[in-house]
Design a protein around this motif. Structure first.
Motif, short mmCIF file in Angstrom:
data_model
loop_
_atom_site.label_atom_id
_atom_site.label_comp_id
_atom_site.label_asym_id
_atom_site.label_seq_id
_atom_site.Cartn_x
_atom_site.Cartn_y
_atom_site.Cartn_z
N ASP A 1 58.33 48.54 132.18
CA ASP A 1 58.32 50.12 132.64
C ASP A 1 58.60 51.37 132.16
N ASN A 2 59.03 51.03 130.70
CA ASN A 2 59.81 52.37 130.33
C ASN A 2 59.72 51.98 128.84
N GLN A 3 58.95 50.92 128.28
CA GLN A 3 58.79 50.95 126.70
C GLN A 3 57.43 49.21 126.97
N GLY A 4 57.10 49.87 125.50
CA GLY A 4 55.83 48.00 125.30
C GLY A 4 56.78 47.85 123.72
N TRP A 5 55.65 47.54 123.32
CA TRP A 5 55.58 47.03 121.89
C TRP A 5 54.71 47.00 121.41
N GLY A 6 55.02 47.18 119.55
CA GLY A 6 53.94 47.77 118.52
C GLY A 6 54.22 46.31 117.45
N PHE A 7 54.01 46.78 116.24
CA PHE A 7 53.97 45.36 115.88
C PHE A 7 55.84 45.05 115.20
N GLY A 8 56.59 44.02 115.83
CA GLY A 8 57.86 43.46 115.39
C GLY A 8 58.91 44.42 116.27
N MET A 9 58.01 45.79 116.90
CA MET A 9 59.82 46.82 117.06
C MET A 9 58.93 46.88 118.73
N SER A 10 59.72 47.51 119.64
CA SER A 10 59.82 48.26 121.05
C SER A 10 59.46 49.90 120.62
N VAL A 11 58.38 50.01 121.30
CA VAL A 11 57.73 51.48 121.39
C VAL A 11 58.15 52.07 123.11
N ILE A 12 59.27 53.18 122.60
CA ILE A 12 59.73 53.93 124.10
C ILE A 12 58.42 54.41 124.92
N THR A 13 58.28 54.60 126.40
CA THR A 13 57.25 54.99 126.38
C THR A 13 57.37 55.65 127.96
N ARG A 14 58.15 55.98 128.17
CA ARG A 14 58.68 56.84 129.26
C ARG A 14 60.11 57.38 128.87
N ARG A 15 60.88 57.85 128.94
CA ARG A 15 62.18 58.35 128.71
C ARG A 15 62.44 58.18 130.52
N THR A 16 63.92 58.10 131.02
CA THR A 16 64.80 57.93 131.91
C THR A 16 65.40 58.02 131.13
N MET B 1 51.94 49.94 113.44
CA MET B 1 52.86 49.14 113.41
C MET B 1 53.90 50.19 114.96
N THR B 2 53.61 50.94 115.04
CA THR B 2 54.77 51.65 116.10
C THR B 2 54.12 52.53 116.79
N THR B 3 52.47 51.99 117.66
CA THR B 3 52.36 52.30 118.34
C THR B 3 52.24 51.46 119.76
N ASP B 4 52.43 51.01 120.48
CA ASP B 4 52.56 50.15 121.59
C ASP B 4 50.77 49.50 121.72
N HIS B 5 51.39 48.57 121.85
CA HIS B 5 50.31 47.53 121.57
C HIS B 5 49.39 46.69 123.11
N LEU B 6 50.54 46.85 124.31
CA LEU B 6 50.25 45.81 124.65
C LEU B 6 49.83 46.72 126.24
N THR B 7 48.73 46.08 126.44
CA THR B 7 48.36 46.53 128.43
C THR B 7 48.44 46.90 129.31
N PRO B 8 48.37 47.07 130.57
CA PRO B 8 49.14 47.05 131.24
C PRO B 8 48.94 45.81 132.19
N ALA B 9 48.04 44.95 131.92
CA ALA B 9 47.88 43.76 132.49
C ALA B 9 49.48 42.70 132.22
N GLN B 10 49.11 42.49 130.50
CA GLN B 10 50.23 41.76 130.07
C GLN B 10 51.99 42.51 130.06
N LYS B 11 51.60 43.89 130.45
CA LYS B 11 53.24 44.31 130.99
C LYS B 11 53.62 43.65 131.83
N ALA B 12 52.56 43.13 133.33
CA ALA B 12 53.05 42.83 134.34
C ALA B 12 53.58 41.79 134.23
#
Length: 388
Positions: free
Chosen positions: A314-329, A293-304
């Motif tokens: 750029d700094n977050q992705g999406w798990g199941f029903g929630m965002s996942v922080i991928t870079r701390r800014t 649930m808490t893993t980022d499932h979006l690919t770079p192509a989808q995020k773009a």
């Protein structure tokens, strides 16, 4: 140092911020709840309303509030319980249970005429619903400029079946799996759960999530005997204008259960849910399910090509029903943190690296937008208080 690894002095800055929000008239009451290492700190100020009975009731852990889009993680968790029971499978097409979504057509041009379509290249799956890659969702456009935006905006939900029929009759905006689109995936997940179990989603949520975790006040409506604990919600543009009173939208069970943003809860309840995820499921879900649930499932192509604006992912992705922080800014949630805010000025994030659950409660429309300057101050105040 306070229990839980917080500085007593620095927690004062969290309290000052909450008191300032109330003192400046931004909201009548506000609250920050922090759970860490088995300890809970609550910084609350103000009351449930500016006027009326709620004006004399302090904000507290048992204050009932509208969760807004903080509904979505609970819906996803409920779906994962059914996946673990093998009632649902992540990569099975939803066609059998949601025939309204079978044989979908896709717009040839997302901004073009509704009649110009091509076949969907593959069926929609539960994974698509949870990751919001089913091909339809919120389309931000001025009225009259994008046909599919107008058509989706005209969809009404007198009942689950009628809502499904209306959405299913429209073409998808994009091919399944092509990009992230907000909102509709959560409602479709709730619909799938209802069809799979033969019961209303709210009943399934109560049995699979709320009762096992002791969530006493989480549901789609507020009973009459609990209205005295229900905070009033206010308008975005005028903090004194009531947008929803305790005896308003949530005072009776809805015909259509809004799985994108229709739950009410309390900080006590939501912290119990958040703590269960932080602990690896707490018997309601397995550690493997929580990890998924808490893993980022979006690919770079989808995020773009996705998000509410350029660079949204750029700094977050999406798990199941929630965002996942991928870079701390900024001074805020660590990489790997997960959670989501809500329309009415609420937010929740779990930070596994800090063993932290943080919940923020206000009740003012559109104030959950994490781009608002106040949220920078909120997260800065929370994270600067960690002192171990």
């Amino acid at each position: 140092m306070a229990a839980g690894g917080f500085s007593i002095k620095r927690l004062g800055r969290v309290r000052d911020l909450v008191e300032r929000l109330v003192g400046d008239g931004f909201v009548p009451g506000a609250m920050v709840v922090l759970g860490r290492r088995g300890q809970v700190h609550v910084e609350a100020s103000g009351f449930l309303a500016y006027e009326g009975a709620g004006a004399g009731v302090p904000m507290a852990g048992d204050t009932i509030f509208r969760t807004g889009s903080m509904t979505k993680p609970l819906v996803a968790a409920c779906a994962m319980v059914l996946v673990e029971e093998c009632t649902l499978r992540l990569d099975d097409p939803v066609d059998e249970l949601l025939p309204e979504l079978a044989g979908m057509r896709v717009l040839a041009d997302p901004g073009g005429p509704l009649a110009e379509t091509v076949p969907a290249r593959r069926p929609i799956t539960l994974r698509d619903l949870l990751v919001f890659t089913l091909g339809t969702g919120m389309v931000l456009a001025e009225p009259g400029t994008v046909p599919i935006a107008d058509a989706l905006g005209a969809v009404r939900a007198p009942s689950l079946d009628e809502w499904l029929g209306q959405v299913g009759a429209l073409p998808l905006v994009h091919q399944p799996g092509e990009r992230w689109m907000y909102e509709t995936g959560a409602d479709m997940t709730g619909a799938l759960i209802a069809r799979a179990t033969g019961r209303p989603f709210g009943q399934v949520l109560r049995e699979r999530i709320a009762e096992p975790l002791g969530l006493k006040d989480t549901g789609f409506s507020v009973d009459a005997d609990r209205l005295g604990r229900f905070a009033t919600a206010y308008d975005r543009d005028d903090a004194r204008t009531v947008a929803d009173a305790p005896d308003g939208r949530f005072s009776a069970p809805p015909v259509f259960e809004d799985c994108g943003g229709g739950l009410v809860s309390t900080a006590d309840d939501y912290l119990a849910f958040a703590s269960a995820l932080l602990a690896g499921g707490n018997g309601v879900l397995s550690r493997a399910a929580v990890s998924l649930m808490t893993t980022d499932h979006l690919t770079p192509a989808q995020k773009a090509v996705s998000g509410f604006g350029p660079g949204y992912f750029d700094n977050q992705g999406w798990g199941f029903g929630m965002s996942v922080i991928t870079r701390r800014t900024r001074l805020g949630p660590s990489v790997g943190s997960y959670g989501w805010p809500g329309f009415w000025g609420t937010a929740w994030y779990n930070d596994p690296a800090e063993d932290l659950s943080a919940i923020v409660v206000m009740q003012r429309a559109h104030m959950g937008d994490q781009n608002l300057p106040l949220w920078n101050d909120v997260w800065t105040s929370i994270y600067q208080a960690i002192d171990d």
